[in-house]
Design an enzyme around this catalytic site. Structure first.
Site, PDB file in Angstrom:
ATOM      1  N   ASN A   1     -10.954   1.806   0.817  1.00  0.00           N
ATOM      2  CA  ASN A   1     -10.294   0.554   1.153  1.00  0.00           C
ATOM      3  C   ASN A   1      -9.505  -0.047  -0.001  1.00  0.00           C
ATOM      4  OD1 ASN A   1     -10.026  -2.079   2.743  1.00  0.00           O
ATOM      5  ND2 ASN A   1     -11.192  -2.775   0.959  1.00  0.00           N
TER       6      ASN A   1
ATOM      7  N   TYR B   1       4.868  -0.600  -0.612  1.00  0.00           N
ATOM      8  CA  TYR B   1       3.622  -0.648   0.149  1.00  0.00           C
ATOM      9  C   TYR B   1       3.719   0.249   1.387  1.00  0.00           C
ATOM     10  CZ  TYR B   1      -0.435  -2.631   2.569  1.00  0.00           C
ATOM     11  OH  TYR B   1      -1.640  -2.801   3.209  1.00  0.00           O
TER      12      TYR B   1
ATOM     13  N   ASP C   1     -12.763   2.495 -11.454  1.00  0.00           N
ATOM     14  CA  ASP C   1     -11.326   2.395 -11.213  1.00  0.00           C
ATOM     15  C   ASP C   1     -10.894   3.633 -10.448  1.00  0.00           C
ATOM     16  OD1 ASP C   1      -8.583   2.176 -11.261  1.00  0.00           O
ATOM     17  OD2 ASP C   1      -8.468   1.572 -13.372  1.00  0.00           O
ATOM     18  N   VAL C   2     -10.492   3.466  -9.190  1.00  0.00           N
ATOM     19  CA  VAL C   2     -10.159   4.620  -8.348  1.00  0.00           C
ATOM     20  C   VAL C   2      -8.923   5.353  -8.843  1.00  0.00           C
ATOM     21  CG1 VAL C   2     -11.229   3.596  -6.313  1.00  0.00           C
ATOM     22  CG2 VAL C   2      -8.781   3.252  -6.726  1.00  0.00           C
TER      23      VAL C   2
ATOM     24  N   LYS D   1       1.456   3.587   2.211  1.00  0.00           N
ATOM     25  CA  LYS D   1       0.578   3.669   3.379  1.00  0.00           C
ATOM     26  C   LYS D   1       0.992   4.812   4.305  1.00  0.00           C
ATOM     27  CE  LYS D   1      -2.383   0.492   2.424  1.00  0.00           C
ATOM     28  NZ  LYS D   1      -3.789   0.869   2.130  1.00  0.00           N
TER      29      LYS D   1
END
Length: 738
Positions: free
Chosen positions: A576, A643, A549-550, A647
């Site tokens: 990613n 989002y 789990d990042v 980003k």
């Protein structure tokens, strides 16, 4: 009922305390085994520096044991024990507080020197407190199992402490035992009584002289053992080991001609020790090698974490209970019979280990083989210790204890050097020229190759590996020829792709494998990651799935550590992993907002943090490619505030980190696509036709981007073709930023 005197009560308290000291001295060898990657990251160590730190304690401990034993005979066991424990404890505190690598390294050497004084003194005190006969035999039988107990306990504690807190706490655990031994009144009284007991006076003292330390012998013996250990464990060439053997040869010649040698030759030619010392050496070597190779097998092949690997060795704690059992066996059948029985039991555990395969049910190994080996090795060591100390006069108990402890330390050093060479040769023959810790490029999967190496070590021979899903035949060996016209830009490279279970991540991972890379895909869902691996292996590629789990620092650190430990390096990382929750700012639930930032920003930060540390520590550096989006940095889309903000943060993070790392050889860029042809770009309830119409109005390109275009951009930034590009967004938006 016979009354128990104060002296008898004190004597009964001595053995448990001395046993705790012995366990702590041995446990200190392995206490840093699991936290080594964390230490490497904190101090920015090279692999050579890390190897020296790992072996520093053992080198000093093993090299100085003969000197410690002789000092015990000359100065008295309690005095030598107290000196050793003070040095051992002080060095442990210094290591725990070390602000830099040189301080930590010096502390570990000093701690090993303290242990070398304390270990033979403790054993000598056991023999002086317990009179010759059944009582001493029982005490020595228990003592013989303590070294293995310490090694097992150290490994278990290191994994537990490393998973719960800082590695520095590992160094403080034995300090408490050292403090208890230093301040113990029982030990002080026992030492005083032992000093005045019959038979403890040295022959030279009776003649009115004072025996001196054999200084040339001490220097030659200590230097030879340390150089031999360094040469076998950490030195890049054979010169240190050869020099160590030469010094030991000179040491032997000097001892034969010295009136009062450090190691009297008769101590070695004694019939009892000719039996005991080889048994102790071989059993200790087998124990250390089994722990070493099974640790690699559990973590590199089976994917267990450090804590899980430590838990897998819990059955080895059976050896703790073997002391009383061994004492009863020795009391009834004698130490020689117990030693032979222990060796046979331990040998019976080897065939199952020699049949290790990537798909072997490891719980069966844990529940059957390890307890069997622990029981056999414990019994063998107990019997051999009783044999080795039998008939030893009190004024030679220190050097006798030093010999036994030296065999216990030299056995793992020599055994691991020989057996790792065997395992690496077998692994290389099966297709992994990097050996048991290097990368694999041959005709079998890495799991099959390294497992074949482990089996060869435990078996001493060769056998065919059974076919399994990880085996890749020569007809698929795409490292030798392009596949489908692809340029092989990543042959033998180690590539990590997070979020590699579905969509764009799966396509990127597959395309890297097609160009010759060994690909590690990471994510939260084992099933989807397994699907990616199956897809790659069906085409003859090399891939491994690791669940992580990042969003969790521990998961990411363990992921990178495992890759570096298994393959030797990390060449390319593609970050990613990402999630998307849509909705207007005023209506978006806070948990959705946090979920987007936890994965898309914090996850990328954690991945970069540990990837950069690994790449900085390896020759040639590495390359990181982050996945951003035109939504946020370049384009505003209603309903995608979370989002887009995440980003935009990824793009800023990429540019800043690139400036910080370029001089370290770590190149960082970002791929910034528009909506891609994946389920993630579909809004709730939206069909592909609806998406196409929406994108046509939002983007100048008027279409959804293809995964092939996206994958090509990622691989371009990861390749040498883009070596001039640093800290840039490669935008794939069809003109949205024009």
């Amino acid at each position: 009922m016979t009354p128990v005197t104060t002296g008898e009560r004190a004597r009964r308290a001595v053995l448990p305390l001395l046993g705790a000291v012995q366990v702590a001295l041995i446990a200190a060898i392995t206490l840093l085994a699991v936290p080594l990657p964390a230490i490497q990251r904190e101090f920015g160590l090279t692999q050579g520096e890390l190897a020296l730190l790992s072996s520093a304690y053992g080198l000093a401990f093993g090299g100085l044991l003969l000197l410690g034993g002789r000092l015990t005979d000359l100065r008295g066991p309690h005095r030598t024990l107290r000196t050793g424990l003070i040095l051992f404890g002080a060095a442990g505190v210094a290591g725990a507080l070390a602000p830099a690598y040189p301080v930590l390294l010096a502390a570990r050497f000093a701690q090993g020197a303290g242990a070398a004084l304390a270990a033979p003194a403790a054993l000598a005190l056991v023999t002086r407190v317990h009179p010759e006969g059944p009582e001493r035999a029982r005490a020595l039988a228990v003592w013989g199992t303590l070294s293995v107990s310490g090694a097992v306990g150290g490994s278990l504690l290191s994994g537990l402490v490393a998973s719960l807190g800082s590695w520095r706490w590992c160094l403080l655990i034995p300090v408490a035992v050292a403090a208890a031994g230093t301040l113990s009144r029982s030990l002080r009284r026992a030492g005083a009584r032992a000093a005045g007991s019959p038979g403890t006076a040295r022959p030279d003292a009776a003649a009115g002289g004072r025996e001196r330390l054999d200084l040339p012998g001490a220097l030659l013996g200590t230097g030879g053992l340390i150089l031999l250990g360094h040469g076998l464990l950490t030195a890049p060439g054979p010169a240190p080991a050869a020099a160590g053997l030469a010094l030991l040869a000179v040491f032997a010649a000097v001892e034969l001609r010295t009136a009062r040698p450090l190691l009297p030759p008769r101590m070695l030619v004694d019939r009892a020790r000719r039996v005991a010392l080889p048994v102790i050496l071989l059993t200790a070597a087998a124990s250390a090698a089994t722990m070493f190779f099974l640790s690699l097998y559990f973590q590199q092949v089976r994917g267990l974490s450090a804590a899980q690997t430590s838990a897998a060795f819990l059955p080895n704690l059976l050896v703790v209970g073997m002391g009383p059992v061994a004492a009863r066996v020795i009391g009834r059948f004698g130490p020689r019979a117990a030693t032979v029985a222990g060796l046979l039991i331990a040998a019976a555990a080897m065939p199952p280990l020699a049949r290790l395969a990537p798909d072997t049910p490891w719980p069966a190994i844990v529940l059957t083989t390890l307890p069997l080996f622990a029981a056999g090795s414990g019994l063998a060591l107990a019997g051999a210790t009783v044999i080795g100390m039998s008939g030893t006069p009190p004024h030679r108990a220190g050097i006798a204890g030093g010999l036994i402890n030296t065999a216990m330390e030299v056995g793992p050093t020599v055994g691991l050097a020989v057996l790792v060479a065997i395992a690496s040769a077998r692994t290389a023959a099966l297709g992994c020229p990097g050996g048991v810790t290097g990368g694999c490029t041959g005709a079998v999967s890495p799991a099959a190759a390294v497992t074949g190496g482990y089996g060869a070590r435990l078996r001493g021979g060769r056998r065919r590996l059974p076919p399994h899903r990880g085996v890749r035949r020569h007809r698929h060996a795409h490292r030798h020829a392009p596949q489908g016209g692809l340029i092989m830009r990543f042959t033998d490279k180690i590539v990590l792709v997070t979020g590699g279970g579905t969509g764009a991540g799966r396509v990127v991972a597959r395309d890297f494998a097609r160009e010759g890379a060994t690909v590690i895909v990471a994510g939260r869902t084992a099933e989807t990651l397994g699907g990616t691996v199956t897809t790659i292996e069906a085409e003859g590629g090399r891939a491994e799935a690791i669940t992580a789990d990042v969003r969790r620092a521990g998961d990411v650190a363990a992921l990178v550590d495992r890759i570096v430990a298994r393959y030797g390096r990390l060449d390319v990382a593609v970050n990613n992993a990402g999630v998307l929750f849509a909705g207007p700012v005023a209506e978006m639930p806070e948990e959705d907002w946090r979920a987007v930032f936890d994965t898309n920003v914090h996850g990328v930060f954690l991945c970069m943090k540990y990837e950069i540390a690994a790449m900085r520590a390896q020759p040639g550096g590495g390359t990181i490619v982050n996945v951003s989006s035109v939504v946020g940095p370049y384009l505003r889309v209603a309903g995608l505030a979370a989002y887009g903000a995440a980003k935009a943060a990824v793009s800023a993070l990429t540019r800043t980190a690139a400036l910080e790392c370029i001089r370290d050889g770590v190149r960082i860029n970002a791929v910034t696509p528009g909506p891609l042809d994946t389920p993630m770009s579909l809004r709730p309830g939206e069909t592909e036709a609806d998406r196409a119409a929406r994108v046509k109005g939002e983007l100048p390109a008027g279409r959804v981007g293809s995964l092939a275009e996206f994958s090509a951009a990622v691989r371009f930034l990861a390749s040498e073709e883009s070596a001039f590009t640093v800290g840039q967004d490669l935008v794939l938006d069809g003109g949205a930023t024009a």
